[in-house]
Design an enzyme around this catalytic site. Structure first.
Site, PDB file in Angstrom:
ATOM      1  N   LYS A  13       1.182  -0.320  15.155  1.00 35.14           N
ATOM      2  CA  LYS A  13       2.867  -0.029  15.132  1.00 35.14           C
ATOM      3  C   LYS A  13       3.129  -0.944  16.538  1.00 35.14           C
ATOM      4  O   LYS A  13       4.009  -1.720  16.324  1.00 35.14           O
ATOM      5  CB  LYS A  13       3.346   1.294  16.390  1.00 35.14           C
ATOM      6  N   HIS A  57       0.858  -1.346   0.042  1.00 32.37           N
ATOM      7  CA  HIS A  57       0.128  -0.307   0.110  1.00 32.37           C
ATOM      8  C   HIS A  57       1.024   1.119  -0.062  1.00 32.37           C
ATOM      9  O   HIS A  57       1.858   1.582   0.950  1.00 32.37           O
ATOM     10  CB  HIS A  57      -1.282  -0.157   1.198  1.00 32.37           C
ATOM     11  N   TYR A  81      -9.008   5.619   7.456  1.00 36.59           N
ATOM     12  CA  TYR A  81      -9.493   5.397   9.393  1.00 36.59           C
ATOM     13  C   TYR A  81     -10.677   6.391   9.315  1.00 36.59           C
ATOM     14  O   TYR A  81     -10.605   7.946   8.457  1.00 36.59           O
ATOM     15  CB  TYR A  81      -8.506   5.910   9.452  1.00 36.59           C
ATOM     16  N   PRO A  90      -3.931   0.283  19.220  1.00 35.43           N
ATOM     17  CA  PRO A  90      -3.609  -0.070  17.105  1.00 35.43           C
ATOM     18  C   PRO A  90      -4.521   0.576  16.812  1.00 35.43           C
ATOM     19  O   PRO A  90      -3.313   0.965  15.666  1.00 35.43           O
ATOM     20  CB  PRO A  90      -4.655  -1.268  16.744  1.00 35.43           C
ATOM     21  N   TYR A 137       4.196   6.614  10.061  1.00 33.45           N
ATOM     22  CA  TYR A 137       2.983   5.446   9.170  1.00 33.45           C
ATOM     23  C   TYR A 137       3.930   4.283   9.162  1.00 33.45           C
ATOM     24  O   TYR A 137       3.691   2.977   9.368  1.00 33.45           O
ATOM     25  CB  TYR A 137       2.232   5.756   8.899  1.00 33.45           C
TER      26      TYR A 137
END
Ligand code: FAS
Ligand code: PHB
Length: 389
Positions: A296, A72, A200, A292, A384
Site C-alpha cells: 500500500k 496480475h 505470500y 509493505p 488489495y
C-alpha cells in the site's frame, strides 16, 4: 525567486504531483536532497493499484508501464504447506499491475525533464518558513550557495525522515504508531520468478514473499529479526532459508542466482494528523507509513497526490479552497483504511516472537476462515486492488 508550488522530495509523491500540476499550467520546483542516481538506486515498491496506474497515465508517464508492467489477476497465500489463490478479477473485477517503483520514478523524472520543469538535486538544508502566511518561503543550499524562494504553497513529499512534518509544532501534530518486532530482508535477482503471481507465505520459520519486477527479474523477501544485519546474510544463506519456507512444488521451481540488491527494511505503521498546516501540505510517506505486507505504501502516496493535485488545480483554476480545506480529512479517511488492511495482512502472515499459543490459534483460524469464505476473500481482494479514491 518565486514560484507557485514548492515540492520537497523527488520520490513518487513529489514527481507525480509536479507532473500533474505542470500539466495544468501550474509552476513548480522540486527540491531533492539526494542525487538523481541515488533516488533511482532505491529498490522499493512493486505493486500498483488501478488508481495509481490511472494517475501515472494522467501524468503522461504511463507508456513504458503499460508496455512492461505485468497485469496480475490475483495472488496466492501459502499456509501449512498449502497454497490458496485469491482471485481479484473474479471477486472485484479489478487487477493490479506489477511495475517497480524505481521504474515509476524513472518515467516521472523523464517526463519532468522533457517538459523543462525544474528539479534541484542535492538541495541541502531545506527549511520551510511562514507557512501560516499566504506567501511561504523555502530556503536551501546547493554547492555551498544559499537560496530562497517565495511561493503560494509547499508540498511536503519528503518521506518519513523529511523536514516537512518536523515543521509542525509538536502541539499541532498527532502521531499514531506501531513498530513491528521484525523486519523484511529483501533480495533482487535476475532470474525468472517462481510463479506468474505473487506468493505470500505464512511459515512457522517466518513470513516469505515471492514477488517480481519482470519475467526475468525476481524480488524475494524473508521475515528477519530486527537485530540482524544484511552482512550476516550471504546469498546462499538467503536461498537456503527461502527454500525452507516454500512448499516443495514452488521450491522446485526456484531459480537462484547472485543478488543484485539486498537490504533489510523495518516494518512500522505510522500516521501523522493533520496533513496540513496553513499553506504546507504533507503527502505520501511524509505523513504515513504502512508495513509493505499489503503493498500500500506507494499506492497511498498516489491517492494523496490525486486529492492534493485536484485541490491545488481547483485553487488556481476556480479560486476555490474547498479541496485544500478538505484535503487532510479526505486523505486520512482512505489512509486509515489502508493502515488497517496493511496491519491485518501483517498480523495474519508473520510469526510474532512473543505470540502466545492462543495468538497462533487465532492466526490459524483467521487464515482458515479466509480460505473457506468468499466474503473474506472479497474483503481482502477489494483492499488489495485498492479502495475507491
Ligand atoms: P519517498 O521516501 O519515496 O521520497 C521522499 C524523497 O524526499 C526522497 O527522495 C528523499 O531523498 C527526499 N527527502 C527527504 N528529506 C528531504 C529533505 N529534507 N530535503 C529534500 N529532500 C528530502 N511500498 C510498497 O508499496 N511496497 C514495498 O515493497 C515497499 N518497500 C519499501 C522498502 C523501503 C526500504 C522503504 C523505505 C519503503 C518501502 N515502501 C514500499 C514504501 C515506499 O514505496 C513509499 O511508500 C514510497 O517511496 C512513498 O513515496 P514518497 O512519499 O515519494 O516518499
Ligand atoms: C515487491 O515486489 O517489492 C512487493 C510486492 C508486494 C508487497 C510488498 C513488496 O506486499
Amino acid at each position: 525567486m518565486r514560484t507557485q508550488v514548492v515540492i520537497i522530495g523527488s520520490g513518487p509523491s513529489g514527481l507525480l504531483l509536479g507532473q500533474l500540476l505542470h500539466n495544468a499550467g501550474i509552476d513548480t520546483i522540486i527540491l531533492e536532497q539526494k542525487s538523481k542516481d541515488y533516488v533511482l538506486g532505491r529498490i522499493r515498491a512493486g505493486v500498483l493499484e488501478q488508481g495509481a496506474v490511472a494517475l501515472i497515465e494522467e501524468a503522461g508517464a504511463g507508456v513504458r508501464m503499460r508496455h512492461e508492467g505485468l497485469v496480475h489477476d490475483g495472488i496466492e497465500i501459502e499456509f501449512g504447506g498449502e497454497r490458496h489463490r485469491i482471485d481479484f478479477k473474479a471477486l472485484t473485477g479489478k487487477t493490479v499491475t506489477v511495475y517497480g517503483q524505481t521504474e515509476v520514478t524513472h518515467d516521472l523524472m523523464d517526463v519532468r525533464e522533457a517538459c523543462g520543469a525544474p528539479t534541484v538535486y542535492e538541495a541541502l538544508d531545506v527549511s520551510i518558513h511562514d507557512v501560516e502566511s499566504n506567501h511561504p518561503k523555502v530556503r536551501w543550499t546547493k554547492s555551498g550557495q544559499p537560496y530562497e524562494i517565495e511561493c503560494d504553497f509547499v508540498a511536503g513529499c519528503d518521506g518519513f525522515h523529511g523536514v516537512s512534518r518536523q515543521t509542525f509544532p509538536a502541539d499541532k501534530l498527532h502521531t499514531f504508531e506501531r513498530v513491528y518486532p521484525f523486519g523484511w530482508l529483501g533480495v533482487l535477482v535476475d532470474k525468472p520468478p517462481v510463479s506468474d503471481e505473487l506468493i505470500y507465505v505464512n511459515h512457522e520459520r517466518g513470513f516469505a514473499l515471492c514477488s517480481m519486477r519482470s519475467t526475468t527479474r525476481s524480488r524475494y523477501y524473508l521475515q528477519c529479526r530486527l537485530d540482524e544485519h544484511v552482512e550476516e546474510w550471504s546469498d546462499d544463506r538467503f536461498w537456503e532459508e527461502l527454500l525452507l519456507r516454500l512448499d516443495s512444488q514452488v521450491a522446485a521451481r526456484l531459480q537462484t542466482g547472485p543478488s543484485i540488491e539486498k537490504s533489510i527494511a523495518p516494518l512500522r505503521s505510522f500516521v501523522a494528523e493533520p496533513m496540513r498546516r496553513g499553506r504546507l501540505f504533507l503527502a505520501g510517506d511524509a505523513a504515513h507509513i504502512v508495513p509493505p505486507t499489503g503493498a500500500k505504501g506507494l499506492n497511498l502516496a498516489a491517492s494523496d497526490i490525486a486529492y492534493l493535485s485536484r485541490a491545488l488545480i481547483g485553487f488556481y483554476k476556480s479560486s476555490s479552497t474547498a479541496g485544500l480545506d478538505s484535503y487532510s480529512q479526505t486523505a486520512l479517511a482512505r489512509i486509515w483504511k489502508a493502515e488497517r488492511f496493511s496491519w491485518w495482512m501483517t498480523q495474519a502472515l508473520h510469526t510474532f516472537p512473543e505470540s502466545s499459543g492462543f495468538d497462533r490459534k487465532i492466526q490459524k483460524a483467521e487464515l482458515e476462515y479466509l480460505f473457506n469464505s468468499r466474503a473474506a476473500q472479497t474483503a481482502l481482494a477489494e483492499n488489495y486492488v485498492g479502495l475507491p479514491y
